[in-house]
Design a protein around this motif. Structure first.
Motif, PDB file in Angstrom:
ATOM      1  N   THR A 108      41.090  47.671  45.099  1.00 11.60           N
ATOM      2  CA  THR A 108      40.894  48.149  43.732  1.00 11.60           C
ATOM      3  C   THR A 108      41.115  47.020  42.735  1.00 11.60           C
ATOM      4  OG1 THR A 108      41.640  50.351  44.389  1.00 11.60           O
ATOM      5  CG2 THR A 108      41.621  49.861  42.029  1.00 11.60           C
ATOM      6  N   VAL A 109      40.230  46.934  41.765  1.00 13.27           N
ATOM      7  CA  VAL A 109      40.276  45.855  40.769  1.00 13.27           C
ATOM      8  C   VAL A 109      40.998  46.331  39.516  1.00 13.27           C
ATOM      9  CG1 VAL A 109      38.867  44.353  39.290  1.00 13.27           C
ATOM     10  CG2 VAL A 109      38.171  44.812  41.651  1.00 13.27           C
ATOM     11  N   SER A 110      41.804  45.471  38.948  1.00 11.61           N
ATOM     12  CA  SER A 110      42.521  45.789  37.721  1.00 11.61           C
ATOM     13  C   SER A 110      41.560  45.882  36.543  1.00 11.61           C
ATOM     14  CB  SER A 110      43.574  44.710  37.421  1.00 11.61           C
ATOM     15  OG  SER A 110      44.475  44.579  38.493  1.00 11.61           O
ATOM     16  N   ASN A 111      41.957  46.660  35.565  1.00  7.32           N
ATOM     17  CA  ASN A 111      41.151  46.801  34.360  1.00  7.32           C
ATOM     18  C   ASN A 111      40.892  45.437  33.715  1.00  7.32           C
ATOM     19  OD1 ASN A 111      41.307  49.546  34.760  1.00  7.32           O
ATOM     20  ND2 ASN A 111      43.030  49.827  33.365  1.00  7.32           N
ATOM     21  N   ALA A 112      39.681  45.265  33.183  1.00  9.63           N
ATOM     22  CA  ALA A 112      39.236  44.067  32.481  1.00  9.63           C
ATOM     23  C   ALA A 112      38.912  42.913  33.417  1.00  9.63           C
ATOM     24  CB  ALA A 112      40.259  43.606  31.447  1.00  9.63           C
ATOM     25  N   LEU A 113      39.007  43.134  34.739  1.00 12.64           N
ATOM     26  CA  LEU A 113      38.697  42.065  35.683  1.00 12.64           C
ATOM     27  C   LEU A 113      37.419  42.353  36.461  1.00 12.64           C
ATOM     28  CD1 LEU A 113      42.252  41.208  37.074  1.00 12.64           C
ATOM     29  CD2 LEU A 113      40.970  40.070  35.255  1.00 12.64           C
ATOM     30  N   CYS A 114      36.570  43.222  35.919  1.00 10.34           N
ATOM     31  CA  CYS A 114      35.364  43.607  36.648  1.00 10.34           C
ATOM     32  C   CYS A 114      34.489  42.395  36.965  1.00 10.34           C
ATOM     33  CB  CYS A 114      34.580  44.667  35.872  1.00 10.34           C
ATOM     34  SG  CYS A 114      34.245  44.278  34.142  1.00 10.34           S
ATOM     35  N   THR A 115      34.181  41.588  35.966  1.00  7.07           N
ATOM     36  CA  THR A 115      33.299  40.443  36.178  1.00  7.07           C
ATOM     37  C   THR A 115      33.994  39.337  36.954  1.00  7.07           C
ATOM     38  OG1 THR A 115      32.177  40.966  34.106  1.00  7.07           O
ATOM     39  CG2 THR A 115      31.802  38.792  35.019  1.00  7.07           C
ATOM     40  N   THR A 116      35.251  39.101  36.674  1.00  3.32           N
ATOM     41  CA  THR A 116      36.005  38.062  37.386  1.00  3.32           C
ATOM     42  C   THR A 116      36.033  38.337  38.877  1.00  3.32           C
ATOM     43  OG1 THR A 116      37.393  37.634  35.454  1.00  3.32           O
ATOM     44  CG2 THR A 116      38.243  36.931  37.585  1.00  3.32           C
ATOM     45  N   SER A 117      36.210  39.601  39.259  1.00  5.82           N
ATOM     46  CA  SER A 117      36.258  39.944  40.684  1.00  5.82           C
ATOM     47  C   SER A 117      34.921  39.669  41.360  1.00  5.82           C
ATOM     48  CB  SER A 117      36.657  41.411  40.857  1.00  5.82           C
ATOM     49  OG  SER A 117      35.687  42.287  40.296  1.00  5.82           O
ATOM     50  N   ILE A 118      33.821  39.917  40.653  1.00  2.00           N
ATOM     51  CA  ILE A 118      32.497  39.631  41.205  1.00  2.00           C
ATOM     52  C   ILE A 118      32.292  38.129  41.352  1.00  2.00           C
ATOM     53  CG2 ILE A 118      30.031  39.704  40.655  1.00  2.00           C
ATOM     54  CD1 ILE A 118      30.547  42.528  39.528  1.00  2.00           C
ATOM     55  N   ASN A 119      32.679  37.373  40.353  1.00  2.00           N
ATOM     56  CA  ASN A 119      32.551  35.920  40.425  1.00  2.00           C
ATOM     57  C   ASN A 119      33.324  35.356  41.611  1.00  2.00           C
ATOM     58  OD1 ASN A 119      31.086  36.171  38.065  1.00  2.00           O
ATOM     59  ND2 ASN A 119      32.758  35.530  36.724  1.00  2.00           N
ATOM     60  N   ASN A 120      34.508  35.901  41.860  1.00  4.09           N
ATOM     61  CA  ASN A 120      35.315  35.432  42.989  1.00  4.09           C
ATOM     62  C   ASN A 120      34.656  35.765  44.322  1.00  4.09           C
ATOM     63  OD1 ASN A 120      37.314  34.356  41.355  1.00  4.09           O
ATOM     64  ND2 ASN A 120      38.538  36.231  41.341  1.00  4.09           N
ATOM     65  N   ILE A 121      34.006  36.919  44.399  1.00  2.00           N
ATOM     66  CA  ILE A 121      33.314  37.302  45.630  1.00  2.00           C
ATOM     67  C   ILE A 121      32.158  36.352  45.921  1.00  2.00           C
ATOM     68  CG2 ILE A 121      31.733  39.067  46.553  1.00  2.00           C
ATOM     69  CD1 ILE A 121      33.712  41.156  45.373  1.00  2.00           C
ATOM     70  N   LEU A 122      31.483  35.906  44.876  1.00  2.00           N
ATOM     71  CA  LEU A 122      30.315  35.048  45.055  1.00  2.00           C
ATOM     72  C   LEU A 122      30.660  33.568  45.175  1.00  2.00           C
ATOM     73  CD1 LEU A 122      27.879  36.717  42.481  1.00  2.00           C
ATOM     74  CD2 LEU A 122      27.887  36.975  44.978  1.00  2.00           C
ATOM     75  N   ARG A 123      31.917  33.210  45.029  1.00  2.00           N
ATOM     76  CA  ARG A 123      32.297  31.808  45.066  1.00  2.00           C
ATOM     77  C   ARG A 123      31.863  31.185  46.394  1.00  2.00           C
ATOM     78  NH1 ARG A 123      36.603  34.521  47.055  1.00  2.00           N
ATOM     79  NH2 ARG A 123      37.798  33.532  48.750  1.00  2.00           N
ATOM     80  N   ASP A 124      31.397  30.001  46.349  1.00  2.00           N
ATOM     81  CA  ASP A 124      30.948  29.168  47.471  1.00  2.00           C
ATOM     82  C   ASP A 124      29.843  29.793  48.320  1.00  2.00           C
ATOM     83  OD1 ASP A 124      32.128  30.756  49.639  1.00  2.00           O
ATOM     84  OD2 ASP A 124      34.036  29.754  49.332  1.00  2.00           O
TER      85      ASP A 124
END
Length: 219
Positions: A134-150
């Motif tokens: 589960t992702v914390s509030n306000a981190l929706c885009t950050t979590s996606i960016n981390n998934i796509l890293r490298d």
């Protein structure tokens, strides 16, 4: 700055970050699993406020060994799309349409980027989505960016928490297909019905979001 970042995902909040969120059983998830016939694809959904033209939310769909939607800190739910934390399973074509209709309102438009990827990279992204929790509030885009890293092809995706920054990075991917969805339905979603006929009024435009509210066919 903190209050502004929180506002990015306010329309789509789940419960507090300390709560694990829904957790469908193995049997339910296995029964719902669906893989589209199309090639392996990563899809970014960006919800943009029609009044402020600011990005409000990001979600990620991947078609790998199965197709799922990762909707971090979101409110979307459907009885035929069982959920584990922020991951929704059973994402048939009809469910994709329902997901778009759920978010496209008189106050929001949905920008969709489809990017083909290798089967191996699609599977890597799926595994990262399923292990994210589960992702914390306000981190929706950050979590996606981390998934796509490298992941090859996504090196240009910024580490920015702003949905439109990630959207603009997808704009520049030469193999991306871009669609924009507009719907003048009420913001309270009182009209939501799981029927293709109910989505007939959604207008679709093609190409990058112009940065301001404009319906397909308008300049």
């Amino acid at each position: 700055m903190r209050s502004f970042l929180l506002a990015l995902c306010l329309p789509f909040l789940l419960a507090a970050c300390s709560e694990p969120g829904p957790w469908a059983s193995d049997e339910t998830v296995s029964r719902a699993a669906y893989r589209a016939d199309e090639p392996p694809t990563v899809t970014l959904f960006t919800m943009v406020n029609n009044r402020s033209n600011e990005g409000a939310h990001s979600a990620l769909m991947v078609n790998a060994s199965q197709r799922v939607i990762f909707n971090p800190a979101g409110t979307f739910h459907h009885p035929y799309a069982p959920q584990r934390a922020d991951v929704h399973y059973g994402i048939t074509d009809n469910m994709v349409d329902f997901f778009i209709d759920y978010h496209a309102r008189e106050t929001y438009r949905v920008i969709r980027h489809d990017v083909p990827v290798s089967a191996a990279n699609a599977e890597r992204i799926l595994q990262r989505i399923e292990s994210r929790g589960t992702v914390s509030n306000a981190l929706c885009t950050t979590s996606i960016n981390n998934i796509l890293r490298d992941i090859p092809g996504f090196e240009s995706v910024p580490r920015s928490p702003f949905p439109k920054a990630t959207m603009r990075a997808f704009d520049k991917m030469p193999n991306a297909t871009i669609r924009r969805y507009y719907d003048d339905s009420l913001d309270n979603r009182s009209d939501i019905v799981d029927s293709p006929a109910a989505r007939a009024d959604i207008q679709v435009g093609y190409g990058p979001d112009p940065g301001h509210f404009v319906l397909p066919g308008e300049s």
